[in-house]
Design an enzyme around this catalytic site. Structure first.
Site, PDB file in Angstrom:
ATOM      1  N   TRP A  36       0.820  -1.223   0.000  1.00 22.49           N
ATOM      2  CA  TRP A  36       0.000   0.000   0.000  1.00 22.49           C
ATOM      3  C   TRP A  36       0.850   1.267   0.000  1.00 22.49           C
ATOM      4  O   TRP A  36       1.839   1.360   0.742  1.00 22.49           O
ATOM      5  CB  TRP A  36      -0.870  -0.014   1.253  1.00 22.49           C
ATOM      6  N   ASP A  39      -0.001   9.107   0.922  1.00 20.80           N
ATOM      7  CA  ASP A  39       0.604  10.427   0.670  1.00 20.80           C
ATOM      8  C   ASP A  39       2.084  10.440   0.262  1.00 20.80           C
ATOM      9  O   ASP A  39       2.895   9.718   0.854  1.00 20.80           O
ATOM     10  CB  ASP A  39       0.580  11.280   1.941  1.00 20.80           C
ATOM     11  N   GLN A  55       3.813   7.274   2.352  1.00 19.09           N
ATOM     12  CA  GLN A  55       3.115   6.513   3.383  1.00 19.09           C
ATOM     13  C   GLN A  55       2.969   5.089   2.862  1.00 19.09           C
ATOM     14  O   GLN A  55       2.433   4.864   1.769  1.00 19.09           O
ATOM     15  CB  GLN A  55       1.748   7.146   3.662  1.00 19.09           C
ATOM     16  N   PHE A  98       3.426   8.922  10.408  1.00 18.76           N
ATOM     17  CA  PHE A  98       2.535   9.576   9.454  1.00 18.76           C
ATOM     18  C   PHE A  98       3.325  10.577   8.607  1.00 18.76           C
ATOM     19  O   PHE A  98       4.533  10.736   8.749  1.00 18.76           O
ATOM     20  CB  PHE A  98       1.386  10.256  10.197  1.00 18.76           C
ATOM     21  N   SER A  99       2.575  11.300   7.779  1.00 22.33           N
ATOM     22  CA  SER A  99       3.195  12.130   6.740  1.00 22.33           C
ATOM     23  C   SER A  99       4.113  13.218   7.278  1.00 22.33           C
ATOM     24  O   SER A  99       3.972  13.663   8.418  1.00 22.33           O
ATOM     25  CB  SER A  99       2.104  12.762   5.885  1.00 22.33           C
ATOM     26  N   ARG A 167      -0.733  17.138  12.587  1.00 22.09           N
ATOM     27  CA  ARG A 167       0.081  16.253  11.741  1.00 22.09           C
ATOM     28  C   ARG A 167       0.540  16.870  10.425  1.00 22.09           C
ATOM     29  O   ARG A 167       0.090  17.888   9.999  1.00 22.09           O
ATOM     30  CB  ARG A 167      -0.683  14.956  11.452  1.00 22.09           C
ATOM     31  N   ASP A 168       1.426  16.108   9.788  1.00 26.17           N
ATOM     32  CA  ASP A 168       1.881  16.319   8.412  1.00 26.17           C
ATOM     33  C   ASP A 168       2.781  17.544   8.258  1.00 26.17           C
ATOM     34  O   ASP A 168       2.507  18.437   7.440  1.00 26.17           O
ATOM     35  CB  ASP A 168       0.682  16.409   7.446  1.00 26.17           C
ATOM     36  N   TRP A 305      -9.600   8.822  -0.602  1.00 22.79           N
ATOM     37  CA  TRP A 305      -9.876   7.957   0.566  1.00 22.79           C
ATOM     38  C   TRP A 305     -11.236   7.278   0.477  1.00 22.79           C
ATOM     39  O   TRP A 305     -11.428   6.185   0.996  1.00 22.79           O
ATOM     40  CB  TRP A 305      -9.797   8.765   1.867  1.00 22.79           C
TER      41      TRP A 305
HETATM   42  C1  FRU Z   1      -3.670  12.079   4.522  1.00 21.87           C
HETATM   43  C2  FRU Z   1      -3.343  11.395   5.822  1.00 21.87           C
HETATM   44  C3  FRU Z   1      -2.391  12.253   6.643  1.00 21.87           C
HETATM   45  C4  FRU Z   1      -1.716  11.268   7.521  1.00 21.87           C
HETATM   46  C5  FRU Z   1      -1.589  10.071   6.616  1.00 21.87           C
HETATM   47  C6  FRU Z   1      -1.673   8.754   7.311  1.00 21.87           C
HETATM   48  O1  FRU Z   1      -3.979  11.227   3.480  1.00 21.87           O
HETATM   49  O2  FRU Z   1      -4.521  11.125   6.539  1.00 21.87           O
HETATM   50  O3  FRU Z   1      -3.025  13.298   7.336  1.00 21.87           O
HETATM   51  O4  FRU Z   1      -0.474  11.725   7.973  1.00 21.87           O
HETATM   52  O5  FRU Z   1      -2.630  10.182   5.667  1.00 21.87           O
HETATM   53  O6  FRU Z   1      -1.341   7.711   6.463  1.00 21.87           O
END
Ligand code: FRU
Length: 498
Positions: A36, A39, A55, A98-99, A167-168, A305
């Site tokens: 899989w 991002d 990711q 995560f991202s 996040r991110d 998503w």
């Molecule tokens: C966006 C997201 C980010 C997160 C990541 C997790 O697609 O939800 O906010 O860091 O995917 O996989």
């Protein structure tokens, strides 16, 4: 030191990744080594090469505990596979890495900043995550997580900021040498905000300001921000969750948002215009970089998503990146065109000019699933045609349709018959600029996707398709009569037959 969890992922991908033949992948779009991908992360230059992390859950074609996969490229088209870079192997990231972003440090090392997710429980006993920002430093292949992680946590949030949705980080070094990061957050009203932080010394970061907040206007949580200067304006991009539809500009669900404005350290960010980034079905979490020759390039996850559960059963990889795009601004809008490097992949060329179209036709030499085709359509005279359809990836059963309606000024993508076995959203319409019934469409196909660039990049629309590869016919059809020029190139990497 490589942890056991990371070594396991590296062993897995090197054992099973080679089982996937190149013929089962797109030719020039980035895909995961195995399993899989979501991002893009850390899209940046390091020692003269472009690195792209992503990711990654290598062990299945579904989202799972997030690792960082790793690719690099010199031209945005050939992707070299590197071993997985991060695994969820510490308390503070045990539920996922995560991202995040990456940057080259002045001492020649590469810094990754990512969101560490730790799972706990709320007062009702429900599972609840805590998100913090963490760093890892390395040499372009191996990375050591910093002993003092996390570098940003709940204490560094402005009042009302959420520790569940924090996040991110997208990180960059400014011209003055300082490091900055923009990070998505949720405010007390439950909707999104983008926070700006500055690196001080020794992996310490401090909150600078909230750049912009959603106040429930464009979706809820704002994920995956990026912040950069483009053609005289400051651009803030983000991927909002839970958007409501707004005309044909924004669709419901997870979307993309480009805020165009101005920034000054004294006043902060002032928003002047808002638009969607991609108008198709599959495009999320875009991230940009600046090339050494000064271009701003954007890549994104070519997925959505809401539709990730619709995939060919038993596929060995899932999720791919969109073709990187060159960004510019014109008349206050974002212009997106495929990276110019794609032109070096152009092989055999077929051209047809001034072709009258009424009813459905096909043209000699115009077919294929890996191609770059520009179609220019115009009325034959004062009488306007009612609609124009281009069908690609077509056989007796399948087709993916691009339909233009000059009277409505709409372009529609329709992948109802594109091999997806689920009853999900398969069509999307958007407004294009009216120019007396004339329109120019650049269509890029790469086995499992379709990307359309309208009128030299005024709009872009992407969709993945799963149609069998033998379905490679292309037809043109007008309601009324129209005139058309077509220029088509087969695309090949390194001049190879694919
Ligand atoms: C966006 C997201 C980010 C997160 C990541 C997790 O697609 O939800 O906010 O860091 O995917 O996989």
């Amino acid at each position: 030191m490589t942890s056991e969890t990371l070594q396991k992922a590296r062993d897995f991908e090197s054992q099973y990744g080679p089982h996937i033949p190149d013929s089962e992948r797109p030719v020039f779009h980035a895909t995961p080594t195995i399993g899989w991908m979501n991002d893009p992360n850390g899209f940046s230059f390091y020692k003269g090469e472009c690195h792209l992390f992503y990711q990654y859950h290598p062990y299945s074609n579904e989202w799972g505990p997030m690792h960082w996969g790793h690719l690099k490229t010199r031209d945005f088209l050939h992707w070299e596979r590197l071993p997985a870079a991060l695994a969820p192997d510490q308390d503070y990231d045990s539920a996922g890495c995560f991202s995040g972003g990456a940057v080259e440090l002045p001492d020649g090392r590469q810094l990754l900043m990512y969101t560490g997710v730790q799972r706990g429980h709320n007062a009702d006993g429900f599972i609840q995550d805590i998100q913090t920002q963490c760093v890892a430093i390395g040499d372009g292949v191996n990375y050591e997580k910093w002993g003092g992680n996390p570098v940003l946590d709940g204490k560094d949030l402005p009042d009302g900021g959420s520790t569940i949705d924090f996040r991110d980080p997208k990180i960059w070094q400014d011209k003055d040498g300082a490091f900055y990061a923009v990070i998505g957050n949720r405010t007390a009203d439950g909707s999104g905000a983008i926070l700006l932080y500055r690196g001080v010394e020794n992996c310490k970061w401090e909150f600078v300001r909230t750049l912009d907040a959603c106040h429930n206007q464009y979706g809820k949580m704002w994920e995956c921000p990026d912040f950069f200067f483009l053609d005289g304006k400051q651009i803030l991009i983000t991927s909002p969750q839970d958007m409501g539809p707004v005309g044909l500009e924004f669709h419901a669900g997870n979307g993309t948002l480009c805020l165009i404005g101005a920034y000054s350290p004294a006043k902060g960010f002032t928003r002047q215009a808002a638009q969607a980034i991609d108008y198709g079905l599959d495009f999320y979490a875009p991230q940009t970089l600046e090339t050494p020759d000064g271009r701003r390039i954007m890549i994104a996850w070519m997925q959505n998503w809401d539709t990730v559960n619709s995939k060919p059963c038993n596929c060995r990889w899932f999720g791919q990146m969109a073709l990187p795009r060159e960004l510019s601004l014109k008349n206050g809008r974002l212009i997106q065109n495929p990276v110019r490097e794609l032109e070096s992949c152009r092989g055999a060329r077929v051209v047809h000019q001034n072709i009258p179209v009424c009813g459905e036709i096909n043209l000699p030499g115009i077919q294929g699933r890996i191609l770059d085709m520009t179609v220019t359509i115009r009325p034959t005279g004062p009488e306007q045609y009612r609609w124009f359809r281009i069908r690609v990836a077509k056989d007796g059963e399948h087709e993916t349709i691009i339909r233009y309606r000059p009277d409505q000024g709409t372009l529609k993508l329709d992948r109802i018959r594109s091999g997806l076995p689920r009853d999900i959203v398969h069509t999307r319409s958007f407004l294009v600029r009216y120019q007396e019934g004339a329109i120019k469409l650049r269509i890029i196909l790469d086995r499992y996707s379709l990307e359309v660039f309208v009128n030299d990049g005024e709009q872009a629309a992407s969709a993945v398709i799963y149609t069998r590869q033998e379905a490679d016919a292309i037809t043109f059809e007008a309601g009324g009569s129209a005139l058309m020029d077509v220029e088509k190139y087969d695309l090949t990497l390194d001049g190879q037959e694919v």
